[in-house]
Design a protein around this motif. Structure first.
Motif, short mmCIF file in Angstrom:
data_model
loop_
_atom_site.label_atom_id
_atom_site.label_comp_id
_atom_site.label_asym_id
_atom_site.label_seq_id
_atom_site.Cartn_x
_atom_site.Cartn_y
_atom_site.Cartn_z
N SER A 14 1.04 -1.08 -0.28
CA SER A 14 0.04 -0.07 -0.01
C SER A 14 0.82 0.74 -0.04
O SER A 14 0.80 2.46 -0.75
CB SER A 14 -1.02 0.10 0.80
N TYR A 15 2.51 1.20 0.72
CA TYR A 15 3.07 2.83 0.58
C TYR A 15 3.77 2.82 -0.56
O TYR A 15 3.89 3.31 -1.50
CB TYR A 15 4.24 2.00 1.92
N GLN A 16 3.57 1.99 -1.32
CA GLN A 16 4.59 1.53 -3.31
C GLN A 16 3.28 2.31 -3.98
O GLN A 16 3.67 3.23 -4.72
CB GLN A 16 4.39 0.60 -3.27
N GLU A 17 2.35 1.71 -3.58
CA GLU A 17 0.70 1.81 -4.75
C GLU A 17 0.57 3.08 -4.33
O GLU A 17 0.14 4.37 -5.14
CB GLU A 17 0.21 1.23 -3.82
N ASN A 18 0.57 3.99 -2.89
CA ASN A 18 0.16 5.65 -2.33
C ASN A 18 1.33 6.35 -3.12
O ASN A 18 1.27 7.28 -2.57
CB ASN A 18 -0.69 5.69 -1.57
N GLY A 19 2.30 6.05 -3.35
CA GLY A 19 3.52 6.87 -3.60
C GLY A 19 4.59 7.69 -2.38
O GLY A 19 5.08 8.46 -1.95
N ILE A 20 4.29 6.46 -1.57
CA ILE A 20 4.50 7.09 -0.13
C ILE A 20 6.10 5.90 0.51
O ILE A 20 6.29 6.52 1.92
CB ILE A 20 3.72 7.98 0.55
N SER A 21 6.17 5.21 -0.42
CA SER A 21 6.99 4.26 0.52
C SER A 21 8.41 4.77 1.16
O SER A 21 10.04 4.73 2.22
CB SER A 21 7.66 3.43 0.37
N HIS A 22 8.87 5.98 0.54
CA HIS A 22 10.26 7.21 0.64
C HIS A 22 10.57 6.55 2.04
O HIS A 22 11.25 6.99 3.00
CB HIS A 22 10.31 7.66 -0.38
N LEU A 23 9.12 7.11 2.44
CA LEU A 23 9.20 7.84 4.28
C LEU A 23 9.67 7.04 5.13
O LEU A 23 10.07 7.31 6.26
CB LEU A 23 7.95 7.75 4.48
N LEU A 24 9.92 5.60 4.71
CA LEU A 24 10.46 4.55 5.40
C LEU A 24 11.87 4.28 5.39
O LEU A 24 12.58 3.67 6.45
CB LEU A 24 9.39 3.10 5.76
N ALA A 25 11.96 4.57 4.71
CA ALA A 25 13.76 4.88 4.01
C ALA A 25 14.72 5.87 5.02
O ALA A 25 14.13 6.87 5.49
CB ALA A 25 14.28 4.94 2.87
N ILE A 26 15.75 5.34 5.65
CA ILE A 26 16.23 5.78 6.39
C ILE A 26 17.57 7.03 5.43
O ILE A 26 17.77 6.99 4.47
CB ILE A 26 18.00 5.34 6.93
#
Length: 678
Positions: free
Chosen positions: A173-185
């Protein structure tokens, strides 16, 4: 210091660094590494550098004569025989060494290249593992303590860069929503941690430079416990270089500092150049540096930076993932400040003060549930077919021109360019793909933007693999890379796992208009599918129009599941195809007695089992080519030698997915493409 400043500020020095870095990078990528193991070796002694566990296996990175990826399957092991393994333990391993395989379907994730980027060229399937020595180095002991104490999935993700324990559906879901970068250090994490350190140090009498030196050392020690990737390295280097520039008054410009960061990153690992995180990090950072005007309020700057980041990332997202979500611009307006000012600070506080765990868990629940909800909104997702890399470069250049010029002509050109890219799928020529799904069946038909899938594949008794691996890593990426946005027809020939085992996962993650099952008795898997949505039975002599393809179901209902397998007779103006599912010789006799079958291509029944593809059937249908969908090293020994002999005796050439990978037939010109041999 003046001489150093002069050298670092020199454009000639920067050009020299770029040339030297380029030469070193080409050399390091081109040179073949020295390998110490072969597939004949059965024993390895090394140190565990990394270890992860799930319900089915233990995966470990082993530092021996060369790096190895070890996999220890738990299904056949007694609990008492599983050793208590930790990072830093010296172990003796007995097992089978293998070379990672390359993808057998075009546009798929290349696991062998992924391992190569980490310097890993062999896998070892572990049969037995014995601990020789416990971890002795302090660094190993600290990492083990951290892994033991930090058990919360998000504290592990935000503080250790390990998101493996976050639920798979949530990560998707993070990938689909374009927000997975927020999990990266990233740089934000390092700056926040450093600011806490500096705030504490400023209460002492230590000089400003020494405060930064202490912060540098602590950040470096902290980073040594992380799995360094391009994003983490960029964040760490940004902090170091920008801080050095400010404290030591080097007077270097931001572009120069970013250039130094890129050069150091590539020198550390040239394969970072192939990472999506590398391109996202640096392209967006450089773009924001040049185009973002930070003269407004926080929310205005956030809105502008969100739009800029989205625009700059479009070609990268399309190249790696074949899709964009335009709603991610709006999502990031909420999630960036929420993660920056709420979730991440709470992560640190919860790590230091565990009693506030319930508050932290509430913040995580809001993050996850909102993302899962938003992922159900598909109106903002646009899937683009894969094109030449030069097209992506051209799109990026045009976007840069748009950001600089901002005139109507450029806007029109950008719209026209992406419009053409998006709809180019409708101009692709017709094709049929026998997808390599291992020991299973899956056939994709495409004509004028319309799509049908016959079976999904599915693993049989492979306890080491999740049931959704085929759909997640093969089928959906393949569909998206072709620009396919939905499946018009999903035909499930019968209820066996290797034919419809992926149906529910596919239905939950990809749009399917209509689903049809066979006329036989309803299997367990079919009953599970019926619980989720309304499906129909594919009746005998029913037909389905798919642009230039006409698909007929010509089998009747039998007591036996394999006999009842739906048989699809597919007619194209330039080609006829018969797909047999798992139908047996008995079914073949029935078809010969009731239909006049003119066949160009025969998709062999039951993966080449001797219970199918009778000699009389081959003599009566005389196909020009036979296709067999079969897994490598399958326990059924398919295709059976007797069936292959029948094909040879009748002078019928054949191809198998085991040897050719995914096989593509283009009916208009009758070209055959074998993905494994491309």
């Amino acid at each position: 210091m003046k001489i150093l400043k002069t050298i670092l500020q020199s454009r000639l020095f920067c050009v020299f660094l770029i040339i030297i870095t380029s030469l070193i990078t080409v050399f390091r990528i081109a040179i073949k590494p020295k390998l110490y193991y072969t597939e004949q070796d059965k024993e390895v002694i090394g140190v565990i550098e990394k270890i992860t566990r799930d319900n089915k296996k233990i995966t470990m990175l082993i530092k021996a004569k060369e790096k190895l990826q070890g996999i220890y399957y738990l299904s056949n092991q007694k609990t008492s025989t599983i050793p208590n393994l930790e990072i830093g333990d010296k172990v003796k391993i007995l097992g089978e060494l293998t070379t990672p395989t390359t993808p057998t379907t075009a546009n798929q994730f290349d696991y062998s290249f992924y391992l190569k980027k980490q310097g890993i060229y062999h896998l070892i399937i572990i049969a037995k593992i014995n601990k020789i020595e416990n971890a002795s180095k302090i660094s190993y002991k600290v990492r083990n303590i951290l892994n033991e104490k930090i058990t919360h999935p998000y504290i592990q993700a935000f503080l250790l860069g390990n998101d493996e324990k976050i639920k798979e559906e949530v990560k998707i879901s993070y990938q689909e929503n374009g927000i997975s970068h927020l999990l990266a250090i990233s740089g934000m994490h390092f700056y926040l941690i450093a600011s806490i350190i500096l705030k504490i140090l400023r209460r002492t009498k230590i000089t400003n430079k020494k405060q930064y030196l202490i912060a540098f050392v602590l950040i470096f020690v902290y980073s040594s416990f992380l799995d360094i990737n391009a994003s983490i390295l960029r964040g760490m280097l940004f902090f170091f270089l920008f801080s050095l520039n400010r404290v030591w008054n080097l007077e270097l410009t931001k572009p120069t500092l970013i250039l130094f960061t890129i050069i150091i990153t590539i020198l550390i690992n040239p394969y970072f150049l192939t990472d999506v995180a590398f391109w996202y990090s640096f392209v967006i950072s450089i773009g924001l540096l040049y185009f973002l005007e930070t003269n407004g309020s926080y929310w205005k700057n956030l809105w502008t930076s969100s739009i800029l980041s989205f625009l700059l990332s479009i070609p990268i997202s399309l190249y790696y993932f074949y899709q964009i979500n335009i709603l991610s611009v709006f999502y990031n307006i909420f999630y960036i400040p929420y993660v920056t000012f709420v979730v991440f600070p709470l992560t640190i506080l919860t790590f230091l003060i565990p009693i506030i765990g319930p508050i932290y868990q509430l913040s995580i629940m809001i993050l996850e549930e909102s993302s899962l909800f938003l992922a159900k909104i598909k109106i903002g997702i646009f899937v683009f077919p894969k094109v030449s890399i030069f097209m992506y470069l051209f799109e990026f250049i045009i976007l840069i021109v748009l950001l600089k010029k901002k005139n109507k002509k450029v806007i029109f050109l950008v719209i026209l360019l992406f419009f053409g890219h998006y709809f180019s799928v409708y101009f692709h020529q017709d094709f049929m793909k026998v997808i390599d799904v291992g020991q299973g069946d899956s056939i994709l038909l495409f004509s004028k933007g319309r799509t049908a899938l016959i079976d999904t594949g599915g693993k049989i008794n492979f306890n080491n693999l999740k049931s959704n691996t085929i759909t997640k890593y093969t089928t959906i990426p393949l569909l998206k890379s072709l620009g396919i946005k939905k499946i018009n027809f999903l035909f499930l020939t019968h209820g066996d796992m290797d034919h419809m085992g992926e149906a529910i996962y596919l239905m939950n993650h990809f749009k399917i208009e209509k689903i049809y099952i066979n006329l036989g008795t309803t299997s367990f898997l079919e009953k599970e599918l019926l619980k989720t949505r309304k499906i129909k039975k594919s009746k005998q002599d029913s037909s389905y129009k798919l642009a230039n393809f006409t698909i007929y179901q010509i089998n009747k209902s039998w007591k036996d599941e394999n006999n009842s397998s739906s048989v699809y007779y597919i007619i194209h103006p330039n080609l006829t195809i018969l797909s047999m599912g798992d139908a047996t010789i008995e079914t073949e006799k029935y078809l010969l007695n009731n239909y006049n079958l003119n066949i160009d291509i025969l998709k062999i029944g039951h993966h080449g089992s001797k219970t199918s593809t009778g000699n009389s059937f081959l003599q009566a249908t005389t196909p020009d080519l036979a296709l067999i969908s079969v897994g490598r090293n399958n326990r059924f020994n398919h295709p059976n030698r007797e069936v292959l002999n029948r094909l040879i005796e009748n002078e019928i050439p054949y191809l198998t997915t085991r040897d050719s990978g995914t096989i593509t037939i283009f009916p208009n010109n009758k070209i055959i493409r074998e993905d494994k041999k491309e």
